[in-house]
Scaffold this active site. Structure first.
Site, PDB file in Angstrom:
ATOM      1  N   LYS A  81      33.032  58.415  49.358  1.00  0.00           N
ATOM      2  CA  LYS A  81      34.087  57.690  50.095  1.00  0.00           C
ATOM      3  C   LYS A  81      33.467  56.726  51.103  1.00  0.00           C
ATOM      4  O   LYS A  81      33.810  55.544  51.166  1.00  0.00           O
ATOM      5  CB  LYS A  81      34.986  58.677  50.848  1.00  0.00           C
ATOM      6  CG  LYS A  81      35.868  58.039  51.921  1.00  0.00           C
ATOM      7  CD  LYS A  81      36.718  59.061  52.626  1.00  0.00           C
ATOM      8  CE  LYS A  81      36.040  59.845  53.684  1.00  0.00           C
ATOM      9  NZ  LYS A  81      35.878  59.160  54.964  1.00  0.00           N
ATOM     10  N   ASN A  82      32.488  57.220  51.871  1.00  0.00           N
ATOM     11  CA  ASN A  82      31.942  56.418  52.967  1.00  0.00           C
ATOM     12  C   ASN A  82      31.010  55.305  52.505  1.00  0.00           C
ATOM     13  O   ASN A  82      30.602  54.466  53.298  1.00  0.00           O
ATOM     14  CB  ASN A  82      31.257  57.333  53.980  1.00  0.00           C
ATOM     15  CG  ASN A  82      32.282  58.204  54.681  1.00  0.00           C
ATOM     16  OD1 ASN A  82      33.483  57.968  54.564  1.00  0.00           O
ATOM     17  ND2 ASN A  82      31.812  59.218  55.383  1.00  0.00           N
ATOM     18  N   CYS A 129      41.647  59.574  66.836  1.00  0.00           N
ATOM     19  CA  CYS A 129      41.794  60.420  65.637  1.00  0.00           C
ATOM     20  C   CYS A 129      41.965  61.862  66.090  1.00  0.00           C
ATOM     21  O   CYS A 129      42.008  62.141  67.282  1.00  0.00           O
ATOM     22  CB  CYS A 129      40.602  60.251  64.704  1.00  0.00           C
ATOM     23  SG  CYS A 129      39.188  61.233  65.193  1.00  0.00           S
ATOM     24  N   ARG A 142      37.751  57.258  69.351  1.00  0.00           N
ATOM     25  CA  ARG A 142      36.640  56.722  68.538  1.00  0.00           C
ATOM     26  C   ARG A 142      36.622  55.227  68.750  1.00  0.00           C
ATOM     27  O   ARG A 142      37.189  54.470  67.994  1.00  0.00           O
ATOM     28  CB  ARG A 142      36.824  57.125  67.087  1.00  0.00           C
ATOM     29  CG  ARG A 142      36.664  58.637  66.885  1.00  0.00           C
ATOM     30  CD  ARG A 142      36.837  59.073  65.457  1.00  0.00           C
ATOM     31  NE  ARG A 142      35.838  58.486  64.555  1.00  0.00           N
ATOM     32  CZ  ARG A 142      35.947  58.553  63.222  1.00  0.00           C
ATOM     33  NH1 ARG A 142      36.996  59.165  62.677  1.00  0.00           N
ATOM     34  NH2 ARG A 142      35.035  58.027  62.443  1.00  0.00           N
ATOM     35  N   ASP A 201      29.365  65.352  59.716  1.00  0.00           N
ATOM     36  CA  ASP A 201      30.390  65.622  58.698  1.00  0.00           C
ATOM     37  C   ASP A 201      30.165  66.944  57.973  1.00  0.00           C
ATOM     38  O   ASP A 201      30.966  67.311  57.117  1.00  0.00           O
ATOM     39  CB  ASP A 201      30.447  64.472  57.680  1.00  0.00           C
ATOM     40  CG  ASP A 201      30.958  63.177  58.309  1.00  0.00           C
ATOM     41  OD1 ASP A 201      30.849  62.128  57.661  1.00  0.00           O
ATOM     42  OD2 ASP A 201      31.443  63.227  59.451  1.00  0.00           O
ATOM     43  N   ARG A 230      42.119  63.063  51.501  1.00  0.00           N
ATOM     44  CA  ARG A 230      41.537  61.804  51.959  1.00  0.00           C
ATOM     45  C   ARG A 230      40.102  61.638  51.499  1.00  0.00           C
ATOM     46  O   ARG A 230      39.620  60.526  51.323  1.00  0.00           O
ATOM     47  CB  ARG A 230      41.550  61.739  53.493  1.00  0.00           C
ATOM     48  CG  ARG A 230      42.915  61.630  54.111  1.00  0.00           C
ATOM     49  CD  ARG A 230      42.795  61.298  55.575  1.00  0.00           C
ATOM     50  NE  ARG A 230      41.989  60.078  55.750  1.00  0.00           N
ATOM     51  CZ  ARG A 230      41.742  59.560  56.958  1.00  0.00           C
ATOM     52  NH1 ARG A 230      42.177  60.166  58.046  1.00  0.00           N
ATOM     53  NH2 ARG A 230      41.019  58.454  57.065  1.00  0.00           N
TER      54      ARG A 230
HETATM   55  C1  EPZ Z   1      31.305  57.091  60.021  1.00  0.00           C
HETATM   56  O1  EPZ Z   1      32.308  56.910  61.019  1.00  0.00           O
HETATM   57  C2  EPZ Z   1      31.930  58.004  58.976  1.00  0.00           C
HETATM   58  N1  EPZ Z   1      33.121  57.362  58.452  1.00  0.00           N
HETATM   59  C3  EPZ Z   1      32.322  59.337  59.619  1.00  0.00           C
HETATM   60  O2  EPZ Z   1      32.768  60.206  58.578  1.00  0.00           O
HETATM   61  C4  EPZ Z   1      31.103  59.971  60.246  1.00  0.00           C
HETATM   62  O3  EPZ Z   1      31.505  61.117  60.966  1.00  0.00           O
HETATM   63  C5  EPZ Z   1      30.437  58.993  61.227  1.00  0.00           C
HETATM   64  O4  EPZ Z   1      30.150  57.751  60.567  1.00  0.00           O
HETATM   65  C6  EPZ Z   1      29.124  59.535  61.775  1.00  0.00           C
HETATM   66  O5  EPZ Z   1      28.252  59.853  60.756  1.00  0.00           O
HETATM   67  C7  EPZ Z   1      32.970  56.450  57.457  1.00  0.00           C
HETATM   68  O6  EPZ Z   1      31.881  56.153  57.002  1.00  0.00           O
HETATM   69  C8  EPZ Z   1      34.229  55.817  56.940  1.00  0.00           C
HETATM   70  P1  EPZ Z   1      30.004  55.839  64.012  1.00  0.00           P
HETATM   71  P2  EPZ Z   1      32.156  55.768  62.135  1.00  0.00           P
HETATM   72  O7  EPZ Z   1      30.392  54.448  64.348  1.00  0.00           O
HETATM   73  O8  EPZ Z   1      31.528  54.589  61.533  1.00  0.00           O
HETATM   74  C9  EPZ Z   1      30.267  55.975  68.776  1.00  0.00           C
HETATM   75  C10 EPZ Z   1      34.254  61.583  57.385  1.00  0.00           C
HETATM   76  O9  EPZ Z   1      34.492  62.782  57.638  1.00  0.00           O
HETATM   77  N2  EPZ Z   1      30.738  54.579  68.690  1.00  0.00           N
HETATM   78  O10 EPZ Z   1      28.704  56.071  63.343  1.00  0.00           O
HETATM   79  O11 EPZ Z   1      33.473  55.608  62.784  1.00  0.00           O
HETATM   80  C11 EPZ Z   1      31.283  56.963  68.200  1.00  0.00           C
HETATM   81  O12 EPZ Z   1      32.264  57.300  69.127  1.00  0.00           O
HETATM   82  C12 EPZ Z   1      34.156  60.575  58.541  1.00  0.00           C
HETATM   83  O13 EPZ Z   1      34.069  61.142  56.253  1.00  0.00           O
HETATM   84  C13 EPZ Z   1      30.993  53.887  69.854  1.00  0.00           C
HETATM   85  O14 EPZ Z   1      30.825  54.411  70.960  1.00  0.00           O
HETATM   86  O15 EPZ Z   1      31.155  56.505  63.150  1.00  0.00           O
HETATM   87  C14 EPZ Z   1      30.391  58.136  67.801  1.00  0.00           C
HETATM   88  O16 EPZ Z   1      30.155  58.947  68.903  1.00  0.00           O
HETATM   89  C15 EPZ Z   1      34.673  61.127  59.825  1.00  0.00           C
HETATM   90  N3  EPZ Z   1      31.439  52.610  69.750  1.00  0.00           N
HETATM   91  C16 EPZ Z   1      29.105  57.435  67.379  1.00  0.00           C
HETATM   92  O17 EPZ Z   1      29.124  56.133  67.933  1.00  0.00           O
HETATM   93  C17 EPZ Z   1      31.624  51.984  68.538  1.00  0.00           C
HETATM   94  O18 EPZ Z   1      32.017  50.812  68.490  1.00  0.00           O
HETATM   95  C18 EPZ Z   1      28.928  57.335  65.873  1.00  0.00           C
HETATM   96  O19 EPZ Z   1      30.080  56.728  65.337  1.00  0.00           O
HETATM   97  C19 EPZ Z   1      31.367  52.718  67.370  1.00  0.00           C
HETATM   98  C20 EPZ Z   1      30.921  54.023  67.468  1.00  0.00           C
END
Ligand code: EPZ
Length: 416
Positions: free
Chosen positions: A22-23, A116, A121, A304, A396
């Site tokens: 998915k990701n 969420c 997030r 995850d 999902r």
């Molecule tokens: C991706 O989410 C995945 N989703 C998530 O999987 C996964 O948990 C996450 O990466 C971490 O591995 C998809 O790929 C669609 P991040 P993403 O930006 O991109 C902070 C699942 O279960 N951050 O890597 O949203 C954030 O709060 C899903 O399949 C900021 O502060 O995650 C977090 O603490 C759930 N500002 C950290 O970075 C930003 O602009 C990592 O988030 C962006 C992120």
């Protein structure tokens, strides 16, 4: 509303083919907006999230055909730059259309994703990166709005390793004027796979697989013709299910290196793991051993898999300490596992799991995608029946889960 009814106590046996990720599929679907043409994506998982993203692309004017696992996307007819709240609120990754729309059309109107199940997030890194590339972004009535944008190369360093911000900026930079340097980028296989897909379409990206990417903007890209990589989180979830049920299973169509950190933790908990070229054998122990886990960006232990690992440790001999450094409050599964007899104490972003001899079937509620996966694998090991409510969360991100588990001998059925 659909629920899952599971009778626990049967060791999982046999082979299971792992679906596309998915990701990895979602960013590649967004990248189709970069080049007007007919794009072909193979091995796309049939999930609520990929169908939602297809819906977003259709609303932008693309023609989308989803046959079996082949997605054909014609983006020549794209005529809108608006991604509405109704869809974005159901799936945060919809924000991935922002960079490509700005790169191709110089304008966009994309709803802010909002929070969420487990808290805020933010997307500040996405927005700051696009602004560094010259995009004047306004927030109006919950929408990110921009027009007359000509993206220019820039150097962007991420304070936090972010999968989403990395793919967003990669897609913005491939058609931008000049050179972009992205520092402290995410290394998740989904990110590297997107980079390889873009390079195959004519993008100029150096440094894939490292924390620093150098992207030379080009004037146009060819349509995508790609195969989506296997889902490492689905694979690791099945491995954890084998660990909890004294199972003996074979994961087929996987890239073992993509979920090595999870495999190593399962070995530490007593599993026997055989790594093949594109398959992994996992045999669960009589009883898992307690392990300590700290989640980190790839190649570290994935957040995850945090919930699923807590479920494994709930049945372990001894006390496990599991810390989530990515999402500090991603523990909505804990009270539900407690309903099944688990003993878990939460201290901020740390779960202290005192292993118990057995779990008991109960009525529980899914709260998000991975939390629901932890309830499913706990139920497979529990005594008696478990009824899991709100399984739309599972749909999902897990394709035909009950069918795949049923084929491995689980007593599981979807009830309405
Ligand atoms: C991706 O989410 C995945 N989703 C998530 O999987 C996964 O948990 C996450 O990466 C971490 O591995 C998809 O790929 C669609 P991040 P993403 O930006 O991109 C902070 C699942 O279960 N951050 O890597 O949203 C954030 O709060 C899903 O399949 C900021 O502060 O995650 C977090 O603490 C759930 N500002 C950290 O970075 C930003 O602009 C990592 O988030 C962006 C992120």
């Amino acid at each position: 509303m659909d629920k899952l009814l599971i009778t626990g106590g049967r060791p999982l046996q046999g082979a299971v083919r792992i679906s596309g990720a998915k990701n990895a599929a979602l960013p590649v679907m967004a990248a189709t907006l970069l080049a007007p043409g007919v794009h072909r994506l193979r091995n796309v998982p049939r999930l609520r999230d990929t169908q939602t993203f297809a819906r977003v692309l259709e609303l932008l004017g693309a023609k989308v055909v989803f046959e079996d696992h082949l997605l054909t996307i014609d983006t020549q007819s794209v005529n809108s730059v608006e991604a509405p709240y109704e869809l974005v609120k159901t799936m945060r990754a919809s924000i991935y259309v922002l960079g490509p729309l700005l790169a191709r059309f110089g304008r966009a109107k994309v709803s802010l994703p909002g929070g969420c199940a487990w808290g805020p997030r933010p997307v500040n890194l996405h927005l700051a990166g696009l602004q560094a590339m010259g995009a004047a972004l306004d927030i109006e009535h919950g929408y990110i709005v921009a027009s007359n944008v000509k993206l220019k190369g820039a150097t962007v360093g991420f304070d936090v390793v972010s999968v989403g911000a990395t793919v967003q900026l990669m897609m913005a930079a491939v058609l931008a004027q000049g050179q972009t340097v992205l520092e402290n980028v995410a290394l998740e296989p989904d990110v590297t796979a997107l980079g390889e897909v873009l390079v195959a379409c004519g993008a100029r990206i150096e440094g894939l697989g490292t924390r620093r990417l150098t992207i030379q903007g080009v004037s146009a890209l060819r349509p995508i013709d790609a195969t989506i990589i296997p889902d490492r989180i689905e694979a690791a979830t099945f491995a954890a299910a084998a660990a909890m049920t004294r199972g003996k299973i074979r994961l087929e169509g996987v890239v073992p290196g993509h979920f090595e950190a999870a495999l190593r933790k399962l070995e530490e908990s007593g599993c026997a793991v055989q790594r093949g070229a594109d398959s992994v054998g996992v045999s669960g122990p009589a009883r898992p051993r307690a392990v300590n886990v700290v989640t980190q960006p790839f190649p570290g232990f994935p957040t995850d898999m945090q919930a699923q690992m807590i479920a494994v440790c709930a049945l372990a001999g001894g006390t496990s300490v599991i810390e989530d450094t990515i999402y500090f409050d991603r523990f909505t599964h804990v009270p539900e596992l407690a309903r099944m007899g688990a003993r878990i104490e939460l201290k901020g972003n740390v779960a202290v799991v005192k292993g118990v001899d057995r779990l008991y079937g109960a009525q529980v509620m899914a709260t998000d995608l991975r939390a629901s996966a932890s309830l499913v694998i706990a139920a497979l090991a529990a005594e008696g029946e478990t009824l899991i409510d709100r399984i739309y969360h599972l749909d999902r991100g897990y394709e035909a889960l009950e069918k795949k588990l049923g084929a491995l001998g689980a007593q599981i059925q979807r009830v309405n």
